[in-house]
Design a protein around this motif. Structure first.
Motif, PDB file in Angstrom:
ATOM      1  N   ALA A   1       0.809  -1.219   0.000  1.00  0.00           N
ATOM      2  CA  ALA A   1       0.000   0.000   0.000  1.00  0.00           C
ATOM      3  C   ALA A   1       0.843   1.270   0.000  1.00  0.00           C
ATOM      4  O   ALA A   1       0.449   2.285  -0.593  1.00  0.00           O
ATOM      5  CB  ALA A   1      -0.941   0.002   1.207  1.00  0.00           C
ATOM      6  N   LEU A   2       2.002   1.245   0.642  1.00  0.00           N
ATOM      7  CA  LEU A   2       2.784   2.469   0.818  1.00  0.00           C
ATOM      8  C   LEU A   2       3.833   2.696  -0.256  1.00  0.00           C
ATOM      9  O   LEU A   2       4.466   3.765  -0.285  1.00  0.00           O
ATOM     10  CB  LEU A   2       3.468   2.458   2.193  1.00  0.00           C
ATOM     11  CG  LEU A   2       2.557   2.556   3.413  1.00  0.00           C
ATOM     12  CD1 LEU A   2       3.385   2.546   4.687  1.00  0.00           C
ATOM     13  CD2 LEU A   2       1.708   3.828   3.364  1.00  0.00           C
ATOM     14  N   LEU A   3       4.057   1.745  -1.142  1.00  0.00           N
ATOM     15  CA  LEU A   3       5.149   1.875  -2.103  1.00  0.00           C
ATOM     16  C   LEU A   3       5.032   3.118  -2.982  1.00  0.00           C
ATOM     17  O   LEU A   3       5.993   3.886  -3.109  1.00  0.00           O
ATOM     18  CB  LEU A   3       5.213   0.616  -2.984  1.00  0.00           C
ATOM     19  CG  LEU A   3       5.962  -0.573  -2.386  1.00  0.00           C
ATOM     20  CD1 LEU A   3       5.644  -1.846  -3.163  1.00  0.00           C
ATOM     21  CD2 LEU A   3       7.462  -0.317  -2.381  1.00  0.00           C
TER      22      LEU A   3
ATOM     23  N   ALA B   1       5.266   6.524  -1.037  1.00  0.00           N
ATOM     24  CA  ALA B   1       6.646   6.730  -0.606  1.00  0.00           C
ATOM     25  C   ALA B   1       7.533   7.092  -1.785  1.00  0.00           C
ATOM     26  O   ALA B   1       8.432   7.946  -1.664  1.00  0.00           O
ATOM     27  CB  ALA B   1       7.166   5.466   0.088  1.00  0.00           C
ATOM     28  N   GLY B   2       7.313   6.466  -2.940  1.00  0.00           N
ATOM     29  CA  GLY B   2       8.098   6.799  -4.117  1.00  0.00           C
ATOM     30  C   GLY B   2       7.891   8.233  -4.570  1.00  0.00           C
ATOM     31  O   GLY B   2       8.853   8.933  -4.929  1.00  0.00           O
ATOM     32  N   ARG B   3       6.651   8.699  -4.561  1.00  0.00           N
ATOM     33  CA  ARG B   3       6.380  10.092  -4.957  1.00  0.00           C
ATOM     34  C   ARG B   3       7.017  11.072  -3.980  1.00  0.00           C
ATOM     35  O   ARG B   3       7.599  12.079  -4.390  1.00  0.00           O
ATOM     36  CB  ARG B   3       4.868  10.326  -5.025  1.00  0.00           C
ATOM     37  CG  ARG B   3       4.179   9.639  -6.163  1.00  0.00           C
ATOM     38  CD  ARG B   3       4.501  10.302  -7.517  1.00  0.00           C
ATOM     39  NE  ARG B   3       3.840  11.595  -7.621  1.00  0.00           N
ATOM     40  CZ  ARG B   3       4.448  12.746  -7.848  1.00  0.00           C
ATOM     41  NH1 ARG B   3       5.769  12.794  -7.940  1.00  0.00           N
ATOM     42  NH2 ARG B   3       3.770  13.866  -7.960  1.00  0.00           N
ATOM     43  N   LEU B   4       6.911  10.789  -2.686  1.00  0.00           N
ATOM     44  CA  LEU B   4       7.523  11.686  -1.701  1.00  0.00           C
ATOM     45  C   LEU B   4       9.044  11.680  -1.824  1.00  0.00           C
ATOM     46  O   LEU B   4       9.694  12.713  -1.611  1.00  0.00           O
ATOM     47  CB  LEU B   4       7.100  11.277  -0.288  1.00  0.00           C
ATOM     48  CG  LEU B   4       5.628  11.519   0.047  1.00  0.00           C
ATOM     49  CD1 LEU B   4       5.293  10.958   1.422  1.00  0.00           C
ATOM     50  CD2 LEU B   4       5.289  13.010  -0.018  1.00  0.00           C
TER      51      LEU B   4
ATOM     52  N   MET C   1      14.791   9.801   1.926  1.00  0.00           N
ATOM     53  CA  MET C   1      13.721   8.826   2.133  1.00  0.00           C
ATOM     54  C   MET C   1      14.294   7.427   2.331  1.00  0.00           C
ATOM     55  O   MET C   1      13.833   6.673   3.192  1.00  0.00           O
ATOM     56  CB  MET C   1      12.769   8.845   0.933  1.00  0.00           C
ATOM     57  CG  MET C   1      11.610   7.866   1.040  1.00  0.00           C
ATOM     58  SD  MET C   1      10.447   8.260   2.368  1.00  0.00           S
ATOM     59  CE  MET C   1       9.529   9.613   1.620  1.00  0.00           C
ATOM     60  N   LEU C   2      15.303   7.076   1.547  1.00  0.00           N
ATOM     61  CA  LEU C   2      15.875   5.740   1.660  1.00  0.00           C
ATOM     62  C   LEU C   2      16.502   5.516   3.036  1.00  0.00           C
ATOM     63  O   LEU C   2      16.269   4.483   3.677  1.00  0.00           O
ATOM     64  CB  LEU C   2      16.919   5.530   0.563  1.00  0.00           C
ATOM     65  CG  LEU C   2      17.571   4.144   0.514  1.00  0.00           C
ATOM     66  CD1 LEU C   2      17.796   3.700  -0.927  1.00  0.00           C
ATOM     67  CD2 LEU C   2      18.908   4.131   1.253  1.00  0.00           C
ATOM     68  N   LEU C   3      17.290   6.468   3.509  1.00  0.00           N
ATOM     69  CA  LEU C   3      17.942   6.285   4.806  1.00  0.00           C
ATOM     70  C   LEU C   3      16.916   6.243   5.934  1.00  0.00           C
ATOM     71  O   LEU C   3      17.056   5.457   6.883  1.00  0.00           O
ATOM     72  CB  LEU C   3      18.954   7.403   5.040  1.00  0.00           C
ATOM     73  CG  LEU C   3      20.172   7.402   4.104  1.00  0.00           C
ATOM     74  CD1 LEU C   3      21.094   8.570   4.441  1.00  0.00           C
ATOM     75  CD2 LEU C   3      20.925   6.094   4.194  1.00  0.00           C
ATOM     76  N   ALA C   4      15.884   7.070   5.833  1.00  0.00           N
ATOM     77  CA  ALA C   4      14.831   7.026   6.851  1.00  0.00           C
ATOM     78  C   ALA C   4      14.126   5.676   6.825  1.00  0.00           C
ATOM     79  O   ALA C   4      13.821   5.094   7.879  1.00  0.00           O
ATOM     80  CB  ALA C   4      13.825   8.153   6.610  1.00  0.00           C
TER      81      ALA C   4
ATOM     82  N   MET D   1       9.412   2.655   2.238  1.00  0.00           N
ATOM     83  CA  MET D   1      10.128   3.919   2.119  1.00  0.00           C
ATOM     84  C   MET D   1      11.462   3.762   1.392  1.00  0.00           C
ATOM     85  O   MET D   1      11.930   4.706   0.737  1.00  0.00           O
ATOM     86  CB  MET D   1      10.374   4.512   3.507  1.00  0.00           C
ATOM     87  CG  MET D   1       9.128   4.953   4.242  1.00  0.00           C
ATOM     88  SD  MET D   1       9.476   5.374   5.977  1.00  0.00           S
ATOM     89  CE  MET D   1      10.572   6.798   5.779  1.00  0.00           C
ATOM     90  N   SER D   2      12.078   2.605   1.490  1.00  0.00           N
ATOM     91  CA  SER D   2      13.452   2.464   1.000  1.00  0.00           C
ATOM     92  C   SER D   2      13.566   1.818  -0.377  1.00  0.00           C
ATOM     93  O   SER D   2      14.517   2.113  -1.116  1.00  0.00           O
ATOM     94  CB  SER D   2      14.283   1.656   1.998  1.00  0.00           C
ATOM     95  OG  SER D   2      13.716   0.384   2.243  1.00  0.00           O
ATOM     96  N   VAL D   3      12.637   0.947  -0.769  1.00  0.00           N
ATOM     97  CA  VAL D   3      12.802   0.212  -2.024  1.00  0.00           C
ATOM     98  C   VAL D   3      12.678   1.103  -3.261  1.00  0.00           C
ATOM     99  O   VAL D   3      13.547   1.052  -4.150  1.00  0.00           O
ATOM    100  CB  VAL D   3      11.816  -0.968  -2.094  1.00  0.00           C
ATOM    101  CG1 VAL D   3      11.765  -1.552  -3.504  1.00  0.00           C
ATOM    102  CG2 VAL D   3      12.243  -2.056  -1.116  1.00  0.00           C
ATOM    103  N   PRO D   4      11.626   1.954  -3.421  1.00  0.00           N
ATOM    104  CA  PRO D   4      11.554   2.762  -4.647  1.00  0.00           C
ATOM    105  C   PRO D   4      12.769   3.673  -4.864  1.00  0.00           C
ATOM    106  O   PRO D   4      13.310   3.694  -5.976  1.00  0.00           O
ATOM    107  CB  PRO D   4      10.253   3.563  -4.453  1.00  0.00           C
ATOM    108  CG  PRO D   4       9.432   2.723  -3.533  1.00  0.00           C
ATOM    109  CD  PRO D   4      10.419   2.107  -2.586  1.00  0.00           C
TER     110      PRO D   4
END
Length: 478
Positions: A73-75, A78-81, A90-93, A127-130
């Motif tokens: 649901a969050l992918l 998170a990618g847009r943000l 975003m990746l480190l968070a 948060m990290s994959v995209p």
């Protein structure tokens, strides 16, 4: 594209970032952890249940479902943000949140705490994959994009295949090691990412994603995955299941409509103007539904029908990821020699070939080397050939949409995986035997064919369109 002060010189020139292979290692670790934790828990469910006083199967299913629902649901949000506020940030968070969730899971004193920890893990993974794929393109020169995307996709695919073997190995010690192993990997990834990764974001002034389409997408994906994962427990005809599927369809329709009317929709329709990207998203949905049937089903079959131990089942499945690595590391040369479409089509059909082989050879009598092993080799070939060209479709998009495109492709993968697991559970809920599992292999065979059709159909249309234009041009000349 605004690369920010942290990125230094322009990275996407002909030389690429000088430390690009160290960056590749960091980003691969991110992809590995997130995908591994979707499948690694499957073989340890029984052990986890026993440690919590013999928790019921419906209650234990939430250890798997919580991760699947939240991750899928969050992918895209998170990618847009990440595109807007910085992919590195975003990746480190996300890695930090994932590592915290892993620590909570490893020390969980009760099942509700474990499910909550799995939810935290899924938030961090989404948060990290995209941005992990979105940061690859600026760090490497264009001539190496096929190679590095192949490696990135190969690592994620190997992580999925390695889930049951590694889970079996760790669960034979204690199921908590499944989560403890993420702590040093997460810490090293944070340190390496902070030092090595460039910051990449969209130009300033871009609006935030539309709130309505973001909310409806979140709700639609959550409802779809929840209905899929819990359908075998609730019953496919139950009011809850039917209501969730209906809600998912309605919310998806609202999301699509907002895509054409909102000024900054969460998923822009322009993404799907690329036939290559659209085909890849559909193919990944089918491919990973089939992979989930194989991964989860293989572990269950070896334990429940052939009575392998958890460790034996994990080691027994290890042939597939080993073969997959051999093809993944050669994704660049394979693409240069054969293009993108042929390896993807052959890879998806090879999954069908593996299922067909098992249908013909596997019985209730254990015969690992003659009956199971050749099919596992075929599955390794399938994963190694198909995933790299499908995920490389994100490169067909504009550079400032690579992260969002990666998120959509990963969402297709996760939804497909959830659907595959749910269908498998429904098919083998009766007394386990080679006969009941044969239904799952028929499904896997059909999904491989469907994925191949998804890959080939737009290509055939493109060939037909070019032929039509040539014919029209010759007629006009005459």
């Amino acid at each position: 594209m605004d690369t920010g002060a942290e990125s230094g010189p322009e990275a996407a020139d002909e030389r690429g970032e000088p430390r690009r292979w160290l960056i590749m290692a960091v980003l691969s670790a991110v992809a590995f952890m997130a995908q591994l934790d979707f499948f690694i828990v499957n073989v340890a469910v029984d052990g986890i249940g026993r440690s919590f006083g013999g928790a019921s199967t419906p209650a234990m299913s939430w250890v798997l479902s919580a991760y699947a629902i939240v991750f899928a649901a969050l992918l895209v949000p998170a990618g847009r943000l990440a595109d807007l506020h910085g992919r590195k940030r975003m990746l480190l968070a996300g890695v930090a949140v994932f590592t915290i969730g892993s620590a909570l899971a490893s020390f969980a004193p009760s099942l509700p705490v474990l499910v909550a920890a799995r939810t935290v893990q899924a938030v961090g993974a989404a948060m990290s994959v995209p941005p992990s794929l979105g940061l690859l393109y600026p760090s490497f020169p264009p001539r190496q994009h096929a190679l590095v995307v192949g490696l990135w996709a190969g690592v994620a695919g190997v992580a999925a295949m390695a889930g049951p073997p590694l889970g079996g190995l760790l669960a034979s010690l204690d199921w908590r090691w499944i989560f403890l192993i993420n702590l040093p990997i997460g810490a090293l990834t944070l340190l390496g990412g902070a030092r090595l990764l460039p910051e990449v974001r969209e130009p300033s002034g871009r609006p935030l994603p539309d709130v309505v389409s973001t909310a409806t997408l979140l709700a639609a994906v959550s409802a779809l995955v929840l209905a899929t994962t819990q359908g075998p427990q609730w019953g496919w005809g139950s009011p809850w299941t039917i209501g969730l599927f209906a809600s998912a369809a309605l919310l998806a329709a609202v999301t699509v409509r907002r895509g054409f009317t909102a000024s900054a929709p969460i998923i822009e329709p322009a993404l799907f103007r690329s036939r290559e990207f659209t085909a890849a998203a559909l193919a990944l949905l089918s491919l990973f539904a089939g992979f989930a049937v194989y991964l989860f089903g293989g572990a269950l079959f070896l334990q429940q029908v052939w009575h392998f131990s958890v460790l034996e089942a994990g080691i027994g499945i290890a042939a597939a990821p080993i073969v997959s690595v051999c093809f993944a590391v050669n994704a660049g040369p394979i693409r240069r020699r054969f293009g993108r479409v042929l390896p993807a089509a052959v890879g998806t059909l090879t999954m069908s070939a593996a299922a067909g082989y098992w249908l013909l050879t596997v019985t209730d009598v254990p015969a690992y080397w003659s009956a199971m092993f050749p099919g596992l080799v075929l599955m390794g070939v399938s994963g190694g050939l198909s995933q790299a060209p499908l995920f490389a479709a994100a490169g067909a998009l504009a550079p400032d949409r690579a992260t969002t495109g990666s998120a959509v492709l990963n969402m297709s993968r996760q939804i497909g995986s959830a659907i595959g697991v749910a269908l498998l559970v429904a098919m083998v809920a009766a007394a386990p035997s080679a006969r009941t599992f044969s239904h799952a292999w028929v499904l896997q065979l059909a999904l491989g064919i469907l994925a191949s059709v998804s890959v080939l159909l737009p290509h055939r249309r493109g060939v037909a369109d070019r032929a039509h234009r040539r014919t029209t041009s010759r007629a006009a000349q005459r």
